[in-house]
Design a protein around this motif. Structure first.
Motif: not given
Length: 104
Positions: A15, A17-18, A21, A92
């Protein structure tokens, strides 16, 4: 250090990419009463590098090793948690500003 009141458990796998955050949102809301437990299923996409970047910024504890999926990771995270209360936040997802304010 006293035990945290709230443990946020985050299961994760590939994960990168997410997850930043997610990590940033818990960091911004957390204080000494909050720990974040991330259970990663052995990612090979840079997730572990991001976890290392954040591990000294707040009460983040994490493990990265193969598991049997999200439910197994969540169960492992609950076992690792030290808080009186447990929250579940997928990797995510992220908390909005002030998300923990009502808890206290």
């Amino acid at each position: 250090m006293s035990a945290p009141e709230l443990s946020i458990v985050t299961p994760s796998y590939n994960q990168a990419e997410y997850i930043e955050d997610n990590l940033q949102s818990v960091l911004e809301e957390a204080d000494e009463r909050v720990e974040h437990v991330v259970v990663d299923g052995g990612s090979d996409d840079g997730t572990v590098d991001l976890l290392r970047e954040y591990e000294d910024k707040y009460q983040l504890r994490w493990v990265s090793e193969p598991d049997d999926g999200q439910s197994a990771a969540l169960n492992k995270g609950v076992e690792m948690a030290r808080g009186e209360w447990i929250g579940w936040q997928n990797s995510d997802d992220y908390y909005v500003d002030g998300a923990f304010a009502e808890f206290w």
